[in-house]
Scaffold this motif. Sequence first.
Motif, PDB file in Angstrom:
ATOM      1  N   THR A 706       0.851  -1.192   0.000  1.00  0.00           N
ATOM      2  CA  THR A 706       0.000   0.000   0.000  1.00  0.00           C
ATOM      3  C   THR A 706       0.890   1.246   0.000  1.00  0.00           C
ATOM      4  N   PRO A 707       0.745   2.154  -0.967  1.00  0.00           N
ATOM      5  CA  PRO A 707       1.534   3.392  -0.938  1.00  0.00           C
ATOM      6  C   PRO A 707       1.322   4.139   0.375  1.00  0.00           C
ATOM      7  N   ALA A 708       2.440   4.582   0.982  1.00  0.00           N
ATOM      8  CA  ALA A 708       2.368   5.147   2.329  1.00  0.00           C
ATOM      9  C   ALA A 708       3.407   6.239   2.505  1.00  0.00           C
ATOM     10  N   ALA A 709       3.170   7.057   3.515  1.00  0.00           N
ATOM     11  CA  ALA A 709       4.133   8.071   3.953  1.00  0.00           C
ATOM     12  C   ALA A 709       4.470   7.814   5.414  1.00  0.00           C
ATOM     13  N   ILE A 710       5.627   8.292   5.844  1.00  0.00           N
ATOM     14  CA  ILE A 710       6.026   8.116   7.239  1.00  0.00           C
ATOM     15  C   ILE A 710       6.650   9.409   7.747  1.00  0.00           C
ATOM     16  N   ALA A 711       6.381   9.723   9.002  1.00  0.00           N
ATOM     17  CA  ALA A 711       6.933  10.931   9.625  1.00  0.00           C
ATOM     18  C   ALA A 711       7.122  10.673  11.108  1.00  0.00           C
ATOM     19  N   PRO A 712       8.140  11.290  11.714  1.00  0.00           N
ATOM     20  CA  PRO A 712       8.375  11.059  13.147  1.00  0.00           C
ATOM     21  C   PRO A 712       7.292  11.692  14.006  1.00  0.00           C
ATOM     22  N   VAL A 713       7.056  11.082  15.149  1.00  0.00           N
ATOM     23  CA  VAL A 713       6.135  11.599  16.160  1.00  0.00           C
ATOM     24  C   VAL A 713       6.910  11.648  17.472  1.00  0.00           C
ATOM     25  N   SER A 714       6.814  12.749  18.176  1.00  0.00           N
ATOM     26  CA  SER A 714       7.562  12.876  19.427  1.00  0.00           C
ATOM     27  C   SER A 714       6.608  12.976  20.612  1.00  0.00           C
ATOM     28  N   PHE A 715       7.052  12.414  21.732  1.00  0.00           N
ATOM     29  CA  PHE A 715       6.334  12.516  22.996  1.00  0.00           C
ATOM     30  C   PHE A 715       7.287  13.063  24.051  1.00  0.00           C
ATOM     31  N   ARG A 716       6.719  13.714  25.059  1.00  0.00           N
ATOM     32  CA  ARG A 716       7.548  14.290  26.117  1.00  0.00           C
ATOM     33  C   ARG A 716       8.130  13.202  27.010  1.00  0.00           C
ATOM     34  N   SER A 717       7.315  12.210  27.309  1.00  0.00           N
ATOM     35  CA  SER A 717       7.732  11.204  28.286  1.00  0.00           C
ATOM     36  C   SER A 717       7.268   9.828  27.848  1.00  0.00           C
ATOM     37  N   ARG A 718       7.910   8.823  28.426  1.00  0.00           N
ATOM     38  CA  ARG A 718       7.496   7.443  28.220  1.00  0.00           C
ATOM     39  C   ARG A 718       7.422   6.748  29.565  1.00  0.00           C
ATOM     40  N   GLY A 719       6.649   5.667  29.583  1.00  0.00           N
ATOM     41  CA  GLY A 719       6.541   4.966  30.848  1.00  0.00           C
ATOM     42  C   GLY A 719       5.817   3.655  30.709  1.00  0.00           C
ATOM     43  N   PHE A 720       5.462   3.099  31.852  1.00  0.00           N
ATOM     44  CA  PHE A 720       4.682   1.872  31.847  1.00  0.00           C
ATOM     45  C   PHE A 720       3.805   1.817  33.080  1.00  0.00           C
ATOM     46  N   LEU A 721       2.745   1.056  32.932  1.00  0.00           N
ATOM     47  CA  LEU A 721       1.811   0.767  34.015  1.00  0.00           C
ATOM     48  C   LEU A 721       1.768  -0.734  34.223  1.00  0.00           C
ATOM     49  N   LEU A 722       1.699  -1.133  35.470  1.00  0.00           N
ATOM     50  CA  LEU A 722       1.417  -2.530  35.795  1.00  0.00           C
ATOM     51  C   LEU A 722       0.187  -2.558  36.686  1.00  0.00           C
ATOM     52  N   GLY A 723      -0.721  -3.497  36.434  1.00  0.00           N
ATOM     53  CA  GLY A 723      -1.983  -3.479  37.157  1.00  0.00           C
ATOM     54  C   GLY A 723      -2.776  -2.255  36.724  1.00  0.00           C
ATOM     55  N   ALA A 724      -3.670  -1.804  37.558  1.00  0.00           N
ATOM     56  CA  ALA A 724      -4.426  -0.570  37.291  1.00  0.00           C
ATOM     57  C   ALA A 724      -4.999  -0.564  35.885  1.00  0.00           C
ATOM     58  N   ASP A 725      -5.725  -1.647  35.546  1.00  0.00           N
ATOM     59  CA  ASP A 725      -6.226  -1.793  34.178  1.00  0.00           C
ATOM     60  C   ASP A 725      -7.153  -0.657  33.767  1.00  0.00           C
ATOM     61  N   ASP A 726      -7.823  -0.025  34.752  1.00  0.00           N
ATOM     62  CA  ASP A 726      -8.767   1.040  34.427  1.00  0.00           C
ATOM     63  C   ASP A 726      -8.156   2.434  34.551  1.00  0.00           C
ATOM     64  N   PHE A 727      -6.852   2.523  34.753  1.00  0.00           N
ATOM     65  CA  PHE A 727      -6.182   3.812  34.879  1.00  0.00           C
ATOM     66  C   PHE A 727      -6.286   4.562  33.547  1.00  0.00           C
ATOM     67  N   ALA A 728      -6.795   5.802  33.577  1.00  0.00           N
ATOM     68  CA  ALA A 728      -7.002   6.600  32.363  1.00  0.00           C
ATOM     69  C   ALA A 728      -5.764   7.445  32.092  1.00  0.00           C
ATOM     70  N   LEU A 729      -5.045   7.112  31.045  1.00  0.00           N
ATOM     71  CA  LEU A 729      -3.896   7.909  30.647  1.00  0.00           C
ATOM     72  C   LEU A 729      -4.366   9.244  30.066  1.00  0.00           C
ATOM     73  N   PRO A 730      -3.514  10.253  30.079  1.00  0.00           N
ATOM     74  CA  PRO A 730      -3.904  11.552  29.508  1.00  0.00           C
ATOM     75  C   PRO A 730      -4.300  11.422  28.042  1.00  0.00           C
ATOM     76  N   GLU A 731      -5.248  12.223  27.616  1.00  0.00           N
ATOM     77  CA  GLU A 731      -5.720  12.183  26.237  1.00  0.00           C
ATOM     78  C   GLU A 731      -4.563  12.413  25.270  1.00  0.00           C
ATOM     79  N   GLY A 732      -4.563  11.641  24.177  1.00  0.00           N
ATOM     80  CA  GLY A 732      -3.502  11.757  23.185  1.00  0.00           C
ATOM     81  C   GLY A 732      -2.304  10.884  23.463  1.00  0.00           C
ATOM     82  N   SER A 733      -2.323  10.121  24.544  1.00  0.00           N
ATOM     83  CA  SER A 733      -1.203   9.231  24.845  1.00  0.00           C
ATOM     84  C   SER A 733      -1.189   8.039  23.888  1.00  0.00           C
ATOM     85  N   TRP A 734      -0.007   7.564  23.618  1.00  0.00           N
ATOM     86  CA  TRP A 734       0.192   6.324  22.844  1.00  0.00           C
ATOM     87  C   TRP A 734       0.381   5.197  23.853  1.00  0.00           C
ATOM     88  N   TRP A 735      -0.286   4.073  23.630  1.00  0.00           N
ATOM     89  CA  TRP A 735      -0.145   2.966  24.577  1.00  0.00           C
ATOM     90  C   TRP A 735      -0.362   1.631  23.880  1.00  0.00           C
TER      91      TRP A 735
END
Length: 898
Positions: A706-735
């Motif tokens: 499929t013809p495609a384009a690619i561009a970098p995406v930057s985030f301020r911070s990275r992390g991880f969660l363990l447990g807390a399945d219902d924890f709401a990450l901030p809007e726009g987060s990648w997970w």
Amino acid sequence: MRHDAPLAGPVPTRTTCPYCGVGCGVLATPDGKGGATIAGDPDHPANRGRLCSKGSALGETLGLGTRVLHPLKRNARGAYDRVSWDEALDAVADGLKTIIARDGPEAVALYLSGQLLTEDYYVANKLMKGFIGSQHVDTNSRLCMASTVAGHRRVLGSDTVPGCYEDLDSADLMVLVGSNTAWCHPILFRRIQQNRAERGARVVVIDPRVTATAEDADLVLALKPGSDSALFAGLLVHLADAGLIDRAYIEHHVAGFDAALANAREIAPDIAAVVARTGLSEADIAAFYALWAGTPAVVTAWSQGVNQSAQGTDKVAAILHCHLATGRIGRPGGGPFSLTGQPNAMGGREVGGLANMLAAHMGYSPAEIDRVRRFWRAPRMAGREGFKAVDMMDAVADGRLKAMWVMATNPAVSLPRADAVQAALRGLDLFVVSENVLSNDTLAAGPHYILPAAAWGEKDGTVTNSERRISRQRGFLALPGEVKPDWWIICEVAERLGFEEAFDYAGPHEIYAEHAALSAFENAGSRDFDIGAHGDLTRHAYDGLAPVQWPVPVGQAEGTARLFAEGGFFTANRKATMRPLALPALAAATTEAFPLLLNTGRVRDHWHTMTRTGLSARLSAHVAEPTVLVHPDDAARFGLAAKGFACIATAHGTVVLKIALDPGAQKGSLFAPIHWSGENASNARIGAAVHPLVDPFSGQPEMKATPAAIAPVSFRSRGFLLGADDFALPEGSWWTRVAVEGGLGRLFATQADAAELMQLAREAFGAEGLIEMVDAERGLYRCSLIRDGRLAAALFLGPDHDAPVWDAVKLAFASGEVDPRQRLALLSGRSLDGAADQGPTVCACFGVGLNAIRAAFAEGASVTVEEIGRKLKAGTNCGSCLPEIRRIGAQQRVEVPA
């Protein structure tokens, strides 16, 4: 003294693995707690006791936590209420009756799956095509094997795989085309490796991407995407010019040779033309042609890299032509061989689960329609081919289809333009899903009814693997809740539609016997699929059915391993027909806006949309995040960094994926896995970006270019969660959600800073048991929640997030109690028990990490892969990690010269 005999332990059940089309035999021993221990069946001819990483981990996927256990009805608020089976079945039947009366039977469709058993498939197809009268029955196998089906039928005259797995043991040359066999069919790859080691067989890999399979090959041809048929057209020309055509075989058993050769000369008149079309070097092409021409015992095997193309049928035909022209078909160690993607894709083909097939490998000719009608005593026979998968979803979108019943598949992830598919499903007048998981992207489209279907460990029926071998899948767990087999659900709806007599089966053994009888009905050797010998199987005989290859006609006790060595094709003149091919071309070319080609496929340890493999921590360890593989030169060109993020955009949708640099990727191409969905990641449903252009013969979409384009995406911070399945990450987060021992985790990236995450954590967890570490200057925030002496949840955030911290905290999460003295150490990310960090998992079968393998290689320059296996067990089961282990060893020797 009296000695009592020891009590017998649980008896293993012989069943079949539910993953790829290899069809491995499994021994499942229930543990009495709803689970089972899993081992390979040493007596099953497909795998001889071996299982790949996925099959070995089946016992880890049997829990009920994600299961649909009761019939559910969508209410006016969009939520689901539990209802009785009678209410659900009555409503489904009444809804179908209303739509059929108003709009006709052609307004109704079934979308099925290679995960269904043959018996389920058979009654679904019979109900729709013979009794409701709609031809609109298709399957997710359309995305997998449809081009092979079309190629077989156009050239061989029938959808027949000529050879068997034993050919992989005795071939002198194995050519793997568009198949990462090491990862996608590991048990067959192990057989290929064994042949290479013990007999000196040669292996050629033909694939635009240099995969794990290519690392164990004698010759690698990294050709341009879409140019496979040019390579094989050139091979046909070479064979003819070298005088290697089997004229006697062609004269007696093949039609169309002269026209096909003339067409091949137009496509590939000489090696220079093949060089131009494929991008390969003249030396490599010449070496391949000489090797293929000079090795009579050659198996050419292919998979999705050939099938998932708008010219997939022609690619299959080009391969078949070379074997037919040399008579290298149906002989020990030689022949064309398609490697099937799903466990029962072939069983679905046998019963007519494709829109362009009727039943028992019969099509829609007037004679075949009449034959099936008389056998079924069908009141309303479908009279023409139905919508194939992509067209079927278009018909849903524009209102031609009003009702759809989806069984055992997830089209809102797997189909091209997946977002549009999900939106179209929401508009159906009647949308029914038979499913065993409580949540997936198709269920998110809001079916009116969800019907709880049996899962792998509960199913009872048959499946057919890539070598035409029918095996029993036997249930070893009781049906939980109100779960029912798919065949039962279908038959209950059929009864309510007024067809009780035709669907009154005592069990799957009666369905199978009817299916077998249909295969033999008015056959007398005229059709390839014939299992008439099973037409009168008793329940006892069915329960004890041993793996057998078809055909097995009446009067024949054993199946037939190979076909067509002496001709006998299933056509009117008993000859195969070679066909002219279209000029090789991609369905869509790159443009200035979309300068790259997006290729899609599988990772080693996951399957389809991860509703099963996603439950296993072991299978989630090798590749934990949805990733795009990019050639380093393309990464530099587009400003991409390893372990960073990128947005991949096409004309149809976008995804955001983690970046991995891959020197094996072809420049100008991207590779992304198919497994992530809206349920397990924030924006990684790759089907949403794939174009819907299809092969004109097979209807299979081109999912590799499929013809495609690619561009970098930057985030301020990275992390991880363990447990807390219902924890709401901030809007726009990648997970992305990841299975870990003891629960679930999430890896994430966000624009939020440490202060924002700290506030969210305190609101979600409360103060009691919360231990925190904050470094505002470095943007670091870490917290753990201790409840009853156990680590209940953890959240780590920072720009310097790396895998060792994640791995150490995962161990604490799985280990149970956390000593008070260890709690601060936990926030540092250090191992609590002093155990060495294993690093990323390499061998999923035995949980062996990168660091342990590196340490073993570091003991001496002469350390071999075999010694690694003896010491660590890595690579000694399915072997799918062996190419990676060899690469680690080679890198180690370069980095630390002896």
